[in-house]
Design a protein around this motif. Structure first.
Motif, PDB file in Angstrom:
ATOM      1  N   VAL A  84      69.424  40.346  98.687  1.00  9.32           N
ATOM      2  CA  VAL A  84      68.409  40.332  97.628  1.00  9.32           C
ATOM      3  C   VAL A  84      67.959  41.751  97.288  1.00  9.32           C
ATOM      4  O   VAL A  84      68.086  42.659  98.104  1.00  9.32           O
ATOM      5  N   VAL A  85      67.413  41.902  96.092  1.00  7.26           N
ATOM      6  CA  VAL A  85      66.711  43.142  95.740  1.00  7.26           C
ATOM      7  C   VAL A  85      65.364  43.085  96.449  1.00  7.26           C
ATOM      8  O   VAL A  85      64.618  42.115  96.305  1.00  7.26           O
ATOM      9  N   TYR A  86      65.056  44.124  97.232  1.00  9.41           N
ATOM     10  CA  TYR A  86      63.797  44.136  97.971  1.00  9.41           C
ATOM     11  C   TYR A  86      62.610  44.233  97.015  1.00  9.41           C
ATOM     12  O   TYR A  86      62.722  44.821  95.940  1.00  9.41           O
ATOM     13  N   GLY A 111      72.755  36.102  91.995  1.00  5.55           N
ATOM     14  CA  GLY A 111      72.760  36.259  93.459  1.00  5.55           C
ATOM     15  C   GLY A 111      71.871  35.230  94.127  1.00  5.55           C
ATOM     16  O   GLY A 111      72.066  34.025  93.957  1.00  5.55           O
ATOM     17  N   SER A 112      70.867  35.685  94.857  1.00  2.00           N
ATOM     18  CA  SER A 112      69.935  34.776  95.534  1.00  2.00           C
ATOM     19  C   SER A 112      68.706  34.474  94.681  1.00  2.00           C
ATOM     20  O   SER A 112      67.795  33.790  95.131  1.00  2.00           O
ATOM     21  N   ALA A 113      68.642  35.034  93.492  1.00  2.00           N
ATOM     22  CA  ALA A 113      67.564  34.786  92.521  1.00  2.00           C
ATOM     23  C   ALA A 113      66.243  35.457  92.887  1.00  2.00           C
ATOM     24  O   ALA A 113      65.211  35.130  92.316  1.00  2.00           O
ATOM     25  N   ALA A 114      66.267  36.407  93.821  1.00  2.00           N
ATOM     26  CA  ALA A 114      65.018  37.088  94.189  1.00  2.00           C
ATOM     27  C   ALA A 114      64.502  37.904  93.001  1.00  2.00           C
ATOM     28  O   ALA A 114      63.350  37.759  92.581  1.00  2.00           O
ATOM     29  N   LEU A 115      65.359  38.742  92.447  1.00  2.00           N
ATOM     30  CA  LEU A 115      64.939  39.556  91.300  1.00  2.00           C
ATOM     31  C   LEU A 115      64.649  38.663  90.091  1.00  2.00           C
ATOM     32  O   LEU A 115      63.703  38.906  89.349  1.00  2.00           O
ATOM     33  N   THR A 116      65.449  37.612  89.933  1.00  2.00           N
ATOM     34  CA  THR A 116      65.247  36.691  88.796  1.00  2.00           C
ATOM     35  C   THR A 116      63.804  36.194  88.758  1.00  2.00           C
ATOM     36  O   THR A 116      63.186  36.132  87.690  1.00  2.00           O
ATOM     37  N   VAL A 132      72.854  35.519  84.740  1.00  2.00           N
ATOM     38  CA  VAL A 132      74.265  35.150  84.790  1.00  2.00           C
ATOM     39  C   VAL A 132      74.844  35.446  86.164  1.00  2.00           C
ATOM     40  O   VAL A 132      74.596  36.518  86.727  1.00  2.00           O
ATOM     41  N   GLU A 133      75.604  34.513  86.684  1.00  2.00           N
ATOM     42  CA  GLU A 133      76.238  34.686  87.995  1.00  2.00           C
ATOM     43  C   GLU A 133      77.690  34.213  87.869  1.00  2.00           C
ATOM     44  O   GLU A 133      77.948  33.146  87.341  1.00  2.00           O
ATOM     45  N   ARG A 134      78.617  35.029  88.383  1.00  2.00           N
ATOM     46  CA  ARG A 134      79.999  34.621  88.164  1.00  2.00           C
ATOM     47  C   ARG A 134      80.542  33.708  89.249  1.00  2.00           C
ATOM     48  O   ARG A 134      81.547  33.052  89.044  1.00  2.00           O
ATOM     49  N   ASP A 137      79.183  29.115  93.691  1.00  2.00           N
ATOM     50  CA  ASP A 137      78.366  28.817  94.879  1.00  2.00           C
ATOM     51  C   ASP A 137      77.058  29.615  94.853  1.00  2.00           C
ATOM     52  O   ASP A 137      75.986  29.087  95.166  1.00  2.00           O
ATOM     53  N   HIS A 138      77.113  30.871  94.424  1.00  2.00           N
ATOM     54  CA  HIS A 138      75.886  31.665  94.330  1.00  2.00           C
ATOM     55  C   HIS A 138      74.962  31.092  93.250  1.00  2.00           C
ATOM     56  O   HIS A 138      73.749  31.021  93.424  1.00  2.00           O
ATOM     57  N   ALA A 139      75.562  30.684  92.139  1.00  2.00           N
ATOM     58  CA  ALA A 139      74.755  30.147  91.029  1.00  2.00           C
ATOM     59  C   ALA A 139      74.036  28.876  91.469  1.00  2.00           C
ATOM     60  O   ALA A 139      72.861  28.668  91.154  1.00  2.00           O
ATOM     61  N   GLY A 162      79.238  32.751  84.758  1.00  2.00           N
ATOM     62  CA  GLY A 162      80.234  33.493  83.998  1.00  2.00           C
ATOM     63  C   GLY A 162      80.112  34.971  84.257  1.00  2.00           C
ATOM     64  O   GLY A 162      79.394  35.402  85.169  1.00  2.00           O
ATOM     65  N   ASP A 163      80.833  35.747  83.433  1.00  2.00           N
ATOM     66  CA  ASP A 163      80.787  37.211  83.560  1.00  2.00           C
ATOM     67  C   ASP A 163      79.796  37.735  82.527  1.00  2.00           C
ATOM     68  O   ASP A 163      79.896  37.412  81.336  1.00  2.00           O
ATOM     69  N   VAL A 164      78.862  38.540  82.974  1.00  2.00           N
ATOM     70  CA  VAL A 164      77.803  39.043  82.084  1.00  2.00           C
ATOM     71  C   VAL A 164      78.386  39.797  80.887  1.00  2.00           C
ATOM     72  O   VAL A 164      77.812  39.777  79.785  1.00  2.00           O
ATOM     73  N   VAL A 165      79.533  40.424  81.101  1.00  2.00           N
ATOM     74  CA  VAL A 165      80.163  41.192  80.020  1.00  2.00           C
ATOM     75  C   VAL A 165      80.373  40.301  78.784  1.00  2.00           C
ATOM     76  O   VAL A 165      80.255  40.752  77.651  1.00  2.00           O
ATOM     77  N   LEU A 178      70.759  44.767  85.871  1.00  7.02           N
ATOM     78  CA  LEU A 178      71.984  44.458  86.611  1.00  7.02           C
ATOM     79  C   LEU A 178      71.865  44.805  88.084  1.00  7.02           C
ATOM     80  O   LEU A 178      71.390  45.887  88.441  1.00  7.02           O
ATOM     81  N   ASP A 179      72.311  43.888  88.915  1.00  6.02           N
ATOM     82  CA  ASP A 179      72.494  44.165  90.339  1.00  6.02           C
ATOM     83  C   ASP A 179      73.872  43.612  90.669  1.00  6.02           C
ATOM     84  O   ASP A 179      74.018  42.469  91.101  1.00  6.02           O
ATOM     85  N   LEU A 180      74.881  44.392  90.358  1.00  3.44           N
ATOM     86  CA  LEU A 180      76.270  44.003  90.597  1.00  3.44           C
ATOM     87  C   LEU A 180      77.085  45.281  90.805  1.00  3.44           C
ATOM     88  O   LEU A 180      76.630  46.380  90.466  1.00  3.44           O
TER      89      LEU A 180
HETATM   90  C1  LIG Z   1      73.783  41.572  95.287  1.00  3.98           C
HETATM   91  S1  LIG Z   1      73.957  40.091  94.435  1.00  3.98           S
HETATM   92  C2  LIG Z   1      72.540  39.989  93.391  1.00  3.98           C
HETATM   93  C3  LIG Z   1      71.281  39.666  94.153  1.00  3.98           C
HETATM   94  C4  LIG Z   1      70.095  39.418  93.278  1.00  3.98           C
HETATM   95  N1  LIG Z   1      69.758  40.551  92.452  1.00  3.98           N
HETATM   96  C5  LIG Z   1      68.875  39.010  94.106  1.00  3.98           C
HETATM   97  O1  LIG Z   1      67.867  39.762  94.123  1.00  3.98           O
HETATM   98  O2  LIG Z   1      68.905  37.953  94.733  1.00  3.98           O
HETATM   99  C6  LIG Z   1      75.237  40.457  93.287  1.00  3.98           C
HETATM  100  C7  LIG Z   1      75.751  39.214  92.556  1.00  3.98           C
HETATM  101  O3  LIG Z   1      76.414  39.623  91.363  1.00  3.98           O
HETATM  102  C8  LIG Z   1      77.464  38.723  91.111  1.00  3.98           C
HETATM  103  N2  LIG Z   1      78.339  39.395  90.131  1.00  3.98           N
HETATM  104  C9  LIG Z   1      79.158  40.450  90.350  1.00  3.98           C
HETATM  105  N3  LIG Z   1      79.756  40.840  89.188  1.00  3.98           N
HETATM  106  C10 LIG Z   1      79.289  40.006  88.214  1.00  3.98           C
HETATM  107  C11 LIG Z   1      79.517  39.898  86.809  1.00  3.98           C
HETATM  108  N4  LIG Z   1      80.342  40.745  86.173  1.00  3.98           N
HETATM  109  N5  LIG Z   1      78.876  38.920  86.101  1.00  3.98           N
HETATM  110  C12 LIG Z   1      78.033  38.071  86.744  1.00  3.98           C
HETATM  111  N6  LIG Z   1      77.772  38.120  88.086  1.00  3.98           N
HETATM  112  C13 LIG Z   1      78.393  39.083  88.809  1.00  3.98           C
HETATM  113  C14 LIG Z   1      78.030  38.467  92.507  1.00  3.98           C
HETATM  114  O4  LIG Z   1      78.787  37.273  92.554  1.00  3.98           O
HETATM  115  C15 LIG Z   1      76.772  38.418  93.360  1.00  3.98           C
HETATM  116  O5  LIG Z   1      76.304  37.089  93.505  1.00  3.98           O
END
Ligand SMILES: C[S@@+](CC[C@H](N)C(=O)[O-])C[C@H]1O[C@@H](n2cnc3c(N)ncnc32)[C@H](O)[C@@H]1O
Length: 271
Positions: A84-86, A111-116, A132-134, A137-139, A162-165, A178-180
């Motif tokens: 998670v993002v602290y 990710g874990s949805a903390a920042l969300t 968006v989460e690609r 299982d994470h989504a 999906g892919d945020v791009v 973004l946190d990826l």
């Molecule tokens: C470190 S985690 C994010 C944690 C989140 N910020 C939190 O605070 O809980 C990174 C996530 O980005 C996803 N990810 C990586 N590249 C991506 C992309 N291009 N589009 C969408 N999700 C992506 C990964 O599958 C992973 O679940």
């Protein structure tokens, strides 16, 4: 995380129980549940209906303070998937990316949805957060986390797989967060898809990632005022005459980079 106006702790909401040693336990209240630890048991029914901040006792006489978790408590105690993002970084991201009521935020990865959850709060009911989460299982994990913490997915949130791009042009956000691992791919689409004046924010743990990000800013020529910083938080131990910094701190989490989208030179009418 129940509305502050709810006076009594109620079934379905999360509660943090803290014992005399400072050990904390996150539970979700149910009518029939029982909390159990090495100092006894406490039926959830005794917590339900109590005021926030009640001091309760287990069957063995151990004291437990029952408090509605702040978002910071919840994020640090919840069951997590990806890192998670602290809270120290989430707070800075909300401030520097200028997430405010009414913002249209595109976030990835969920990710874990903390920042969300911080973004949802800051954007408010008048805003919109598309996260968006690609990875499926994470989504799925993130959706369950938000449902448990916020009693369902709020109307102002869209969780997409999906892919945020592929989503920047469709959403046309005024904030991208973004946190990826490879945010530079998003810079290239944000150069046209993020509204001008909008804020681009990326959180990455390493210096080479920051460098690649700046290469992408330069290549697109569509970003201005890029800045990068990290946030250090040092807690203190305060016990009687012993007042000193704690020996341990979270050393490094990541770098926050912020930049503003601008119009291409000589083409001020472009979106
Ligand atoms: C470190 S985690 C994010 C944690 C989140 N910020 C939190 O605070 O809980 C990174 C996530 O980005 C996803 N990810 C990586 N590249 C991506 C992309 N291009 N589009 C969408 N999700 C992506 C990964 O599958 C992973 O679940």
């Amino acid at each position: 995380l129940a509305p502050e106006s709810a006076e009594r702790l109620g079934a379905g909401e999360p509660v943090i129980l803290t014992d005399d040693r400072g050990h904390q336990f996150l539970i979700h209240l149910t009518e029939t549940g029982t909390f159990q630890f090495d100092r006894g048991t406490l039926p959830h029914a005794e917590v339900i209906g109590s005021p926030d901040g009640s001091v309760l006792a287990t069957d063995k006489g151990a004291r437990l303070v029952a408090l509605r978790p702040r978002l910071v408590d919840y994020v640090l105690k919840m069951r997590r998937g990806p890192q998670v993002v602290y809270p120290k970084d989430a707070a800075a991201i909300v401030m520097y990316a200028d997430i405010r009521p009414g913002s249209v935020v595109l976030e990835a990865g969920t990710g874990s949805a903390a920042l969300t959850m911080s973004l949802i709060r800051a954007a408010g009911p008048a805003g919109r957060v598309v996260s968006v989460e690609r990875r499926d299982d994470h989504a799925e994990h993130a959706r369950r986390t938000i449902e448990r913490a916020l009693h369902g997915v709020p109307d102002n949130v869209q969780l997409r797989v999906g892919d945020v791009v592929d989503l920047v042009e469709e959403i046309q956000p005024d904030r991208i967060v973004l946190d990826l691992p490879e945010p530079w791919h998003v810079v290239r689409v944000a150069a046209t898809g993020l509204v001008t004046g909008g804020v681009f924010c990326a959180f990455v743990p390493t210096v080479p990632q920051v460098q690649q990000l700046y290469d992408a800013f330069e290549e697109t020529d569509a970003f201005f005022g890029a800045e990068t910083f990290e946030v250090l938080q040092r807690t203190w131990n305060i016990k009687g005459r012993s007042v000193r910094p704690d020996h341990n701190m979270v050393g490094h989490t990541g770098f926050i980079t912020i930049a503003r989208r601008i119009t291409p030179v000589g083409d001020p009418n472009l979106r």
